[in-house]
Design an enzyme around this catalytic site. Structure first.
Site, PDB file in Angstrom:
ATOM      1  N   GLY A  15      -0.503  -4.017   3.501  1.00 53.81           N
ATOM      2  CA  GLY A  15       0.874  -3.514   3.587  1.00 53.81           C
ATOM      3  C   GLY A  15       1.757  -4.441   4.400  1.00 53.81           C
ATOM      4  NE  ARG A  18       8.333  -1.306   2.330  1.00 55.84           N
ATOM      5  CZ  ARG A  18       8.719  -0.478   1.357  1.00 55.84           C
ATOM      6  NH1 ARG A  18       9.501  -0.923   0.407  1.00 55.84           N
ATOM      7  NH2 ARG A  18       8.314   0.774   1.346  1.00 55.84           N
ATOM      8  CG  ASP A  63      -3.313   0.273  -5.581  1.00 52.88           C
ATOM      9  OD1 ASP A  63      -3.665   0.827  -4.512  1.00 52.88           O
ATOM     10  OD2 ASP A  63      -2.704   0.871  -6.483  1.00 52.88           O
ATOM     11  CB  VAL A  64      -5.188  -0.484  -0.091  1.00 55.36           C
ATOM     12  CG1 VAL A  64      -4.402  -1.634   0.515  1.00 55.36           C
ATOM     13  CG2 VAL A  64      -4.358   0.797  -0.093  1.00 55.36           C
ATOM     14  CB  SER A 143       0.918   8.660  11.823  1.00 57.47           C
ATOM     15  OG  SER A 143       2.034   9.477  12.140  1.00 57.47           O
ATOM     16  CE1 TYR A 165       2.067   8.552   6.621  1.00 57.98           C
ATOM     17  CE2 TYR A 165       2.457  10.005   8.505  1.00 57.98           C
ATOM     18  CZ  TYR A 165       2.419   8.737   7.948  1.00 57.98           C
ATOM     19  OH  TYR A 165       2.724   7.647   8.726  1.00 57.98           O
ATOM     20  CB  ALA A 166      -0.626  15.635   8.824  1.00 54.07           C
ATOM     21  CE  LYS A 169      -0.727   6.985   8.099  1.00 51.77           C
ATOM     22  NZ  LYS A 169      -1.022   5.546   8.080  1.00 51.77           N
TER      23      LYS A 169
HETATM   24  P1  NAD Z   1       6.726   0.751   4.654  1.00 51.87           P
HETATM   25  O1  NAD Z   1       6.846   1.668   3.511  1.00 51.87           O
HETATM   26  O2  NAD Z   1       7.902  -0.031   5.082  1.00 51.87           O
HETATM   27  O3  NAD Z   1       5.498  -0.265   4.454  1.00 51.87           O
HETATM   28  C1  NAD Z   1       4.297   0.152   3.869  1.00 51.87           C
HETATM   29  C2  NAD Z   1       3.729  -1.024   3.110  1.00 51.87           C
HETATM   30  O4  NAD Z   1       2.508  -0.577   2.489  1.00 51.87           O
HETATM   31  C3  NAD Z   1       4.676  -1.485   2.000  1.00 51.87           C
HETATM   32  O5  NAD Z   1       4.803  -2.886   2.023  1.00 51.87           O
HETATM   33  C4  NAD Z   1       3.981  -0.989   0.748  1.00 51.87           C
HETATM   34  O6  NAD Z   1       4.240  -1.759  -0.417  1.00 51.87           O
HETATM   35  C5  NAD Z   1       2.517  -1.054   1.148  1.00 51.87           C
HETATM   36  N1  NAD Z   1       1.688  -0.192   0.304  1.00 51.87           N
HETATM   37  C6  NAD Z   1       1.917   1.105  -0.036  1.00 51.87           C
HETATM   38  N2  NAD Z   1       0.973   1.537  -0.882  1.00 51.87           N
HETATM   39  C7  NAD Z   1       0.123   0.492  -1.079  1.00 51.87           C
HETATM   40  C8  NAD Z   1      -1.050   0.317  -1.842  1.00 51.87           C
HETATM   41  N3  NAD Z   1      -1.556   1.317  -2.609  1.00 51.87           N
HETATM   42  N4  NAD Z   1      -1.672  -0.888  -1.814  1.00 51.87           N
HETATM   43  C9  NAD Z   1      -1.176  -1.901  -1.057  1.00 51.87           C
HETATM   44  N5  NAD Z   1      -0.062  -1.798  -0.326  1.00 51.87           N
HETATM   45  C10 NAD Z   1       0.573  -0.608  -0.324  1.00 51.87           C
HETATM   46  O7  NAD Z   1       6.212   1.663   5.861  1.00 51.87           O
HETATM   47  P2  NAD Z   1       5.975   1.346   7.419  1.00 51.87           P
HETATM   48  O8  NAD Z   1       6.817   2.289   8.172  1.00 51.87           O
HETATM   49  O9  NAD Z   1       6.040  -0.113   7.693  1.00 51.87           O
HETATM   50  O10 NAD Z   1       4.478   1.863   7.537  1.00 51.87           O
HETATM   51  C11 NAD Z   1       3.371   1.027   7.849  1.00 51.87           C
HETATM   52  C12 NAD Z   1       2.241   1.912   8.352  1.00 51.87           C
HETATM   53  O11 NAD Z   1       2.664   2.551   9.567  1.00 51.87           O
HETATM   54  C13 NAD Z   1       1.862   3.031   7.386  1.00 51.87           C
HETATM   55  O12 NAD Z   1       0.464   3.227   7.407  1.00 51.87           O
HETATM   56  C14 NAD Z   1       2.565   4.237   7.980  1.00 51.87           C
HETATM   57  O13 NAD Z   1       1.947   5.446   7.628  1.00 51.87           O
HETATM   58  C15 NAD Z   1       2.437   3.939   9.458  1.00 51.87           C
HETATM   59  N6  NAD Z   1       3.384   4.688  10.278  1.00 51.87           N
HETATM   60  C16 NAD Z   1       4.722   4.515  10.128  1.00 51.87           C
HETATM   61  C17 NAD Z   1       5.595   5.258  10.902  1.00 51.87           C
HETATM   62  C18 NAD Z   1       7.089   5.123  10.786  1.00 51.87           C
HETATM   63  O14 NAD Z   1       7.801   5.934  11.406  1.00 51.87           O
HETATM   64  N7  NAD Z   1       7.603   4.155  10.065  1.00 51.87           N
HETATM   65  C19 NAD Z   1       5.087   6.181  11.841  1.00 51.87           C
HETATM   66  C20 NAD Z   1       3.712   6.324  11.966  1.00 51.87           C
HETATM   67  C21 NAD Z   1       2.863   5.562  11.187  1.00 51.87           C
END
Ligand code: NAD
Length: 253
Positions: A15, A18, A63-64, A143, A165-166, A169
């Protein structure tokens, strides 16, 4: 000051195209690491920005959730860079749907991306590569939703995540602990970073309640990246099975 504590280390960030993942990739690079980015989105732009800074970086679009694609990426990273020292399982999705309205497709997508993806990459990185090296760091992005049951557990409205999601995580935290116990004797650590609300494309346009936080701002991707780099670095070889909350005090309790 140029940091070099990860010089010669090869890090794989899922991921990483971005958001938080890209910030993690940048942070690890800034400490001297070579970085591989895996994302379902095209990672080329992210990889190019790193390469332009003279960093050894490479990208895989995958795709993970797919065991074959995961194995292809991990073996590809080892083929390209010779080893894999740090795996950051960061790819994630978040269906903001409550239990009453949750559908099977959203449930399965979030569990498969967040939890199964973490399982598949961890297994493929450790067996055989990290095991053969006798060293490795696994850092999983959970998270505070996985601890509190949702970012609005303070009772304030807004900023909901969702039950899938919860659950995914929370599952990551349990999985991380299991792995820590299985691979401790192999020289491998396994830890979790649990962010609170962070400003990224995932939370774009969301109105997060900050009243329950000690520090009244959204997190920045760099806040999470610094915690990951700490758990990947030389000072934490005796830290395993832990969950480091990075949430401005949202989950103090
Ligand atoms: P984001 O959506 O900006 O980035 C997520 C990335 O994961 C994207 O680049 C997306 O293309 C990639 N992705 C999604 N599904 C995929 C798949 N099947 N295979 C490969 N890549 C895949 O989100 P973010 O906020 O940068 O989140 C990053 C991590 O942090 C996530 O695990 C998210 O749950 C966690 N997180 C985020 C927050 C928040 O507030 N933003 C809070 C807690 C945890």
């Amino acid at each position: 000051m140029t940091r070099t504590e990860l010089a010669g280390q090869v890090c794989l960030v899922t991921g990483g195209a971005r958001g938080i993942g890209l910030a993690i990739a940048r942070e690890l690079c800034s400490r001297g690491a070579d970085v591989a980015i895996v994302d379902v989105l095209d990672p080329d732009a992210a990889v190019r920005t790193l390469q332009e800074q003279g960093i050894r970086a490479a990208g895989w679009q995958a795709d993970v959730r797919d065991r074959g694609q995961v194995r292809h990426c991990v073996d590809g990273v080892v083929g390209r860079f010779g080893r894999i020292d740090v795996l950051v399982n960061n790819a994630g999705t978040c269906g903001r749907i409550d239990l009453e309205h949750m559908d099977d497709a959203t449930w399965e997508r979030d569990i498969a991306t967040n939890l199964t993806g973490t399982f598949l990459f961890t297994q493929a990185a450790i067996y055989p590569h990290m095991k053969a090296q006798g060293s490795g760091r696994i850092v999983n992005i959970s998270s505070v939703s996985g601890i509190m049951g949702g970012l609005d557990a303070s009772g304030e409205s807004g900023g909901r995540s969702g039950p899938a999601y919860a659950a995914s995580k929370g599952g990551i935290i349990a999985f991380t602990r299991w792995v820590a116990k299985e691979v401790g004797t192999l020289g491998i650590t396994s830890n979790t970073v649990a962010p609170g609300a962070v400003a990224t494309p995932m939370t774009d346009k969301m109105d997060y309640p900050l009243g329950g936080q000690a520090i009244k701002r959204m997190g920045r991707p760099e806040d999470i990246a610094a915690a990951v780099a700490y758990l990947a670095g030389p000072g934490t070889s005796f830290v395993t099975g832990e969950t480091l909350k990075v949430c401005g005090g949202a989950a103090i309790g």
